[in-house]
Enzyme design. Structure first.
Site, PDB file in Angstrom:
ATOM      1  N   CYS B  21       0.683  -0.493   0.354  1.00  0.00           N
ATOM      2  CA  CYS B  21       0.040   0.233  -0.063  1.00  0.00           C
ATOM      3  C   CYS B  21       0.761   0.830   0.488  1.00  0.00           C
ATOM      4  CB  CYS B  21      -1.366  -0.034   1.367  1.00  0.00           C
ATOM      5  SG  CYS B  21      -0.336   0.468   3.009  1.00  0.00           S
ATOM      6  N   CYS B  24       2.643   1.888   2.864  1.00  0.00           N
ATOM      7  CA  CYS B  24       4.296   1.139   3.448  1.00  0.00           C
ATOM      8  C   CYS B  24       4.680   1.564   2.790  1.00  0.00           C
ATOM      9  CB  CYS B  24       4.093   0.045   3.855  1.00  0.00           C
ATOM     10  SG  CYS B  24       2.467  -0.904   4.900  1.00  0.00           S
ATOM     11  N   CYS B 109      -2.044  -5.264   1.305  1.00  0.00           N
ATOM     12  CA  CYS B 109      -2.053  -5.094   1.757  1.00  0.00           C
ATOM     13  C   CYS B 109      -0.563  -5.471   2.348  1.00  0.00           C
ATOM     14  CB  CYS B 109      -1.286  -3.328   2.464  1.00  0.00           C
ATOM     15  SG  CYS B 109       0.634  -3.163   2.292  1.00  0.00           S
ATOM     16  N   CYS B 112       1.489  -4.618   5.775  1.00  0.00           N
ATOM     17  CA  CYS B 112       0.705  -3.821   7.003  1.00  0.00           C
ATOM     18  C   CYS B 112      -0.603  -4.409   6.677  1.00  0.00           C
ATOM     19  CB  CYS B 112       0.506  -2.726   7.277  1.00  0.00           C
ATOM     20  SG  CYS B 112      -0.783  -1.964   5.552  1.00  0.00           S
ATOM     21  N   ASP B 344      -5.597  -4.804  66.882  1.00  0.00           N
ATOM     22  CA  ASP B 344      -5.829  -6.239  67.233  1.00  0.00           C
ATOM     23  C   ASP B 344      -7.413  -5.885  67.131  1.00  0.00           C
ATOM     24  OD1 ASP B 344      -3.822  -8.235  69.886  1.00  0.00           O
ATOM     25  OD2 ASP B 344      -4.348  -7.715  67.580  1.00  0.00           O
TER      26      ASP B 344
END
Lengths: 156, 512
Positions: B21, B24, B109, B112, B344
């Site tokens: 793509c 990328c 793509c 990716c 306590d």
């Protein structure tokens, strides 16, 4: 003629009764009977075993000597020559023995429920409920003792 | 302005042809400024195609003489093909490549898997933000964390090898570090979109986290060949389902030799059928801390719930009486209560009270004015007469350390009501005034021996203060020496104990 008992004062439970529950074997030990004087107490129960050598370490108390009901804890030597072996009566791991009774044996008779204790034993977690089977509660113990005394007086 | 230049053309064309793509492609051409990535996908695709097509125009001018005025693209490509077969012209524009470039707006793509296609665009971010808003958290900033499937690293590696080879032909010098990381580019694009949609800034230190996890089931097995070649990188971890974690895959990719990789994994990577799937979108808020001091007025209240074998032995607890209100107001998932020491069940805590801190886990509401906190304190105090709180305030996690200091180092003051078996006169206890630093040896008290190691602890009493003070009074079967009884030569027992003060100067006192 028996007199009316006075109005009882409010009883504050003792330390022992606040934090612990008393369990008894249906016996009355001669050492606790009047007239006996303890000469000495020893934790050396055999040539190889002394309860004083018990060393416990860590949260999980490793190294503790394991005790069965009949395991001897200490030997009591009286001034009249009598010798008694006190056994554990409960199964578990020995945490500590009371060294104070070695220095001052009389506290065993004077303060049997507090400073005169002999040993602290930790039962196995799984056995913590069953360990009291065969032992008497304070009430049951007192009833048994009363019966015995009445029986003895009746026969005498 | 289009970010690619002449020298990027070969790489860009190659990547586009093999199904990568535009974003990328930018990454592998070292485009390291944000603006180009933020443009809409379709626009990027058009621009890219236009950028690549100019190459063909130039080619026409170079090889055709005279330059034709009207010629169809198909014929042109055919002639160019012929030329390259004849060895003339360095550039080969293959037939297959052109068809691919026409169809690539439909392809997922191959590098990716859709992350930098639809998953970084406004529509998807809007969907995530809807979920964030529906979750009901209050926040003024956020940190966005995203998790990608590990096989993306494998594809990235393959694409890099492809690009490296292509650049080698042109002797270009783009290094591995010049390639923009997928996650980085993803955040460049999505952070401003999140900010705009939710109206808050993205801040790496924010306590409010939005996390998105992607998966790609189709290609899950892409990583498996790495386990055969680098078995020591993949150790089975108990809590993780798959042994192929991102870390392990990255480690193996660093180790594996290029030839070995290329034998096992297609280069360029193949085109998948589907995009990634969104595995989860989660929101969580980091813990907030509330501190204060509490007084305990009941002699029948444990600090923490007292439950044995699933049965509650005593009703309620200090912890619950305070925390339940906080849990509700902060809309938190759960809480962790801690304090500077504890007392306590049967001991009261008087004076300024004992410092405590409560961690509220995953709170949905976190912003409170000091007035609102004061009101919350009042609400707690009105709800019970067994406890009271003061100095209630929000604190940081770091500040909690101050509180724990108080347990060991600081002093506490007690007052005890003691019983003795003999009546005592005032003069009998005068010795107590003279004792400044009394040293006592104390064996682990019997009442806690089952859960603590057996030990003898030497303690020094300053002005008659100590831990396990009950044992100091009654002597714990003679195992705490000296004790009140031994010092006064009586049998003593403790009836009541109060903590008069816990001398820790934290949290800071607030003037009410």
């Amino acid at each position: 003629m028996a007199t009316e008992p006075e109005a009882a004062e409010p009883v504050v439970p003792s330390l022992v009764d606040r934090y612990f529950t008393r369990w008894y074997k249906p016996e009355s030990h001669p050492v606790l009977q009047s007239g006996k004087t303890i000469k000495s107490i020893s934790y050396q129960i055999s040539t190889n075993c002394s309860r004083l050598q018990n060393k416990v370490s860590g949260k999980f108390k490793r190294g503790a000597q394991f005790l069965t009901e009949l395991a001897p804890l200490c030997k009591i030597y009286c001034s009249d020559g009598e010798e008694y072996t006190v056994s554990s009566c409960v199964r578990g791991r020995l945490m500590e023995v009371n060294e104070n009774i070695l220095h001052k044996p009389s506290i065993l008779q004077e303060k049997p429920s507090t400073e005169g204790y002999i040993a602290v034993v930790l039962p196995k977690f799984e056995e913590s409920k069953s360990i009291t089977e065969g032992l008497l509660t304070q009430k049951q113990y007192e009833e048994v003792m009363v019966k015995r005394i009445n029986a003895t007086t009746a026969t005498s | 302005m289009f970010p690619l230049t002449e020298e990027n053309k070969h790489v860009a064309q190659l990547l586009l042809n093999t199904g990568t793509c535009p974003r990328c492609i930018f990454r592998f051409c070292g485009v390291d400024f944000h603006a180009p990535y933020k443009l809409p996908y379709k626009e990027l695709l058009n621009e890219l195609q236009k950028f690549l097509e100019t190459e063909k125009d130039e080619l026409i001018l170079e090889v055709m003489n005279p330059p034709p005025k009207k010629i169809r693209l198909q014929e042109l490509e055919d002639s160019i093909d012929n030329l390259s077969q004849n060895g003339e012209g360095r550039i080969s524009v293959s037939h297959v490549g052109s068809t691919a470039s026409k169809n690539s707006n439909l392809n997922v793509c191959n590098v990716c898997l859709g992350i930098l296609q639809e998953f970084c665009e406004k529509d998807f971010i809007k969907k995530v933000c809807q979920k964030v808003e529906a979750s009901g958290f209050e926040f003024t900033s956020l940190v966005f964390s995203v998790s990608f499937p590990p096989q993306l690293s494998v594809r990235e590696h393959a694409a890099w090898l492809l690009v490296k080879q292509e650049m080698g032909k042109q002797s270009l010098s783009l290094g591995r570090d010049d390639i923009v990381q997928l996650k980085e580019a993803y955040k460049w694009i999505t952070h401003p979109l999140f900010s705009e949609e939710l109206g808050v800034p993205i801040d790496g230190k924010s306590l409010f986290e939005v996390s998105v996890v992607f998966a790609h089931p189709e290609t899950v097995e892409d990583c498996h060949f790495l386990a055969a070649i680098c078995p020591d990188c993949f150790k089975p971890a108990k809590n993780k389902q798959s042994v192929f974690t991102r870390m392990a895959v990255m480690k193996a990719l660093n180790k594996i030799k290029e030839e070995d990789f290329l034998k096992q994994f297609p280069c360029p990577p193949n085109s998948p059928k589907a995009v990634c799937a969104v595995l989860e979108i989660e929101c969580a808020h980091g813990a907030v801390f509330v501190a204060g001091r509490y007084n305990k007025y009941s002699r029948n209240l444990p600090q923490t719930p007292w439950i044995i074998d699933g049965e509650r032995k005593l009703e309620s607890s200090v912890e619950e009486l305070i925390s339940d209100h906080l849990l509700a107001v902060f809309k938190a998932e759960s809480f962790n209560f801690s304090s500077s020491g504890r007392e306590d069940v049967d001991v009261r805590t008087l004076g300024n009270g004992r410092p405590f801190a409560i961690e509220l886990v995953n709170p949905h509401r976190v912003h409170f004015t000091s007035q609102e906190i004061k009101e919350l304190q009042q609400k707690i105090n009105n709800s019970s007469n067994k406890i009271q709180v003061r100095d209630l305030q929000l604190v940081t996690r770091e500040a909690i350390g101050h509180m724990k200091e108080g347990e060991e180092e600081k002093t506490k003051t007690y007052s005890a009501l003691i019983w003795t078996n003999k009546a005592i006169q005032k003069k009998d206890i005068e010795f107590l005034n003279d004792i400044k630093d009394l040293k006592i040896d104390q064996k682990t008290p019997l009442r806690v021996l089952h859960r603590r190691p057996l030990a003898v602890r030497a303690r020094v009493i300053h002005f008659m203060e100590t831990h396990y003070i009950k044992e100091f009074v009654h002597g714990d079967f003679g195992r705490t020496k000296p004790n009140i009884g031994s010092l006064m030569n009586v049998t003593a027992d403790i009836l009541e104990l109060d903590v008069e003060s816990v001398d820790v100067d934290w949290p800071p006192a607030l003037d009410d």
